[in-house]
Design a protein around this motif. Structure first.
Motif, mmCIF file in Angstrom:
data_model
loop_
_atom_site.group_PDB
_atom_site.id
_atom_site.type_symbol
_atom_site.label_atom_id
_atom_site.label_comp_id
_atom_site.label_asym_id
_atom_site.label_seq_id
_atom_site.Cartn_x
_atom_site.Cartn_y
_atom_site.Cartn_z
ATOM 1 N N ALA A 1 0.820 -1.216 0.000
ATOM 2 C CA ALA A 1 0.000 0.000 0.000
ATOM 3 C C ALA A 1 0.855 1.267 0.000
ATOM 4 O O ALA A 1 0.492 2.279 -0.610
ATOM 5 C CB ALA A 1 -0.934 0.003 1.215
ATOM 6 N N ASN B 1 5.678 -6.485 -2.298
ATOM 7 C CA ASN B 1 5.196 -5.171 -2.738
ATOM 8 C C ASN B 1 5.375 -4.932 -4.236
ATOM 9 O O ASN B 1 5.320 -3.780 -4.691
ATOM 10 C CB ASN B 1 5.869 -4.062 -1.929
ATOM 11 C CG ASN B 1 7.395 -4.068 -2.054
ATOM 12 O OD1 ASN B 1 7.950 -4.619 -3.003
ATOM 13 N ND2 ASN B 1 8.077 -3.455 -1.084
ATOM 14 N N GLY C 1 2.517 -2.915 -5.866
ATOM 15 C CA GLY C 1 2.554 -1.505 -5.520
ATOM 16 C C GLY C 1 3.701 -0.769 -6.195
ATOM 17 O O GLY C 1 3.555 0.381 -6.633
#
Length: 276
Positions: free
Chosen positions: A29, A54, A57
């Motif tokens: 995020a 990640n 992202g």
């Protein structure tokens, strides 16, 4: 002001920015905003890994930053439990899908895991992926000179990069020298020693004399010894600070003072000979 980051030549004819944005410990995020902030500050090297959780992202941050894709040098890594011929290819395909990219600029074997006896098999698959154009360059992370000699001896293909733990209290003279002999670029993970270097009195004094932060002094040292460094931070002001290291130079005396900080027991992370 956007900083222009110099590049170093790779042994495959390509070039890599000398300071990058490390994405370790960033959540999926957090990654889009922070990667976007880094790209807008002048970073062009973005370093992630499948194990960081990640990639989605990070890929989104690259797509939304407004920087042309061809200007971004994107790195990701093969995790330990995906080594082997078919598993490596599948893992790479999954990373590309999460990243939302057609290619990466650098794909690394994250750890050698010598106990598994699979890193050469993975490397053969990565050579194929490079030849297909889906990974522009290939390299390794946490490999010792012995591991690299095995790769070269078995395949004839030399890694472009070796990403290793490297900071003033753990300066890695032997692997750096071996990498240099093979024209492999040494890339430093945890270049700030996970913050431990920033309170060292020698670093603090040098920083004060230049009107710079301790982090900037350590990263400038990384630049002057010829490494690529990928500092990680989740603070936007630190992102800007960490890339702003090209407007001053450490003297020979200061470089000698930092060289004297090296310690045999300075390792923070795992030992590549046993970690898997």
């Amino acid at each position: 002001m956007v900083v222009t980051v110099p590049t170093l030549p790779l042994n495959d004819g390509r070039r890599i920015p000398q300071i990058g944005f490390g994405c370790w410990q960033l959540s999926d995020a957090q990654a889009p905003d922070l990667v976007g902030h880094a790209l807008k500050a002048g970073y062009r090297l973005i370093d992630t890994a499948a194990a960081y959780g990640n990639e989605a992202g990070v890929g989104r941050g690259i797509r939304e930053a407004g920087v042309p894709r061809e200007e971004v040098f994107l790195t990701t890594k093969l995790w330990n439990d995906r080594q082997g011929r078919d598993a490596t290819r599948q893992a790479f395909d999954e990373s590309l899908k999460r990243l939302g990219q057609d290619y990466v600029d650098l794909y690394l074997i994250h750890w050698p895991c010598p106990q598994r006896r699979l890193f050469v098999e993975s490397w053969r698959t990565m050579i194929q992926i490079r030849d297909e154009g889906r990974a522009k360059s290939i390299g390794v992370s946490n490999f010792t000179p012995e591991h690299i000699a095995t790769l070269i001896g078995e395949t004839g293909v030399t890694p472009a990069v070796n990403q290793i733990e490297l900071h003033p209290h753990f300066q890695r003279a032997e692997p750096r020298a071996d990498d240099s002999r093979h024209r492999i670029v040494t890339e430093s993970w945890s270049p700030l020693g996970q913050g431990k270097e920033l309170n060292d009195p020698v670093i603090v004094a040098i920083a004060k004399s230049h009107g710079k932060s301790p982090a900037q002094v350590v990263l400038r040292w990384q630049v002057q010894i010829g490494c690529v460094a990928i500092p990680k931070t989740a603070r936007p002001e630190r992102i800007v600070e960490n890339v702003s290291v090209f407007d001053f130079v450490l003297s020979d005396t200061e470089m000698t003072q930092i060289a004297a900080l090296d310690r045999p027991d300075g390792r923070i992370g795992p030992d590549p000979a046993t970690f898997c």
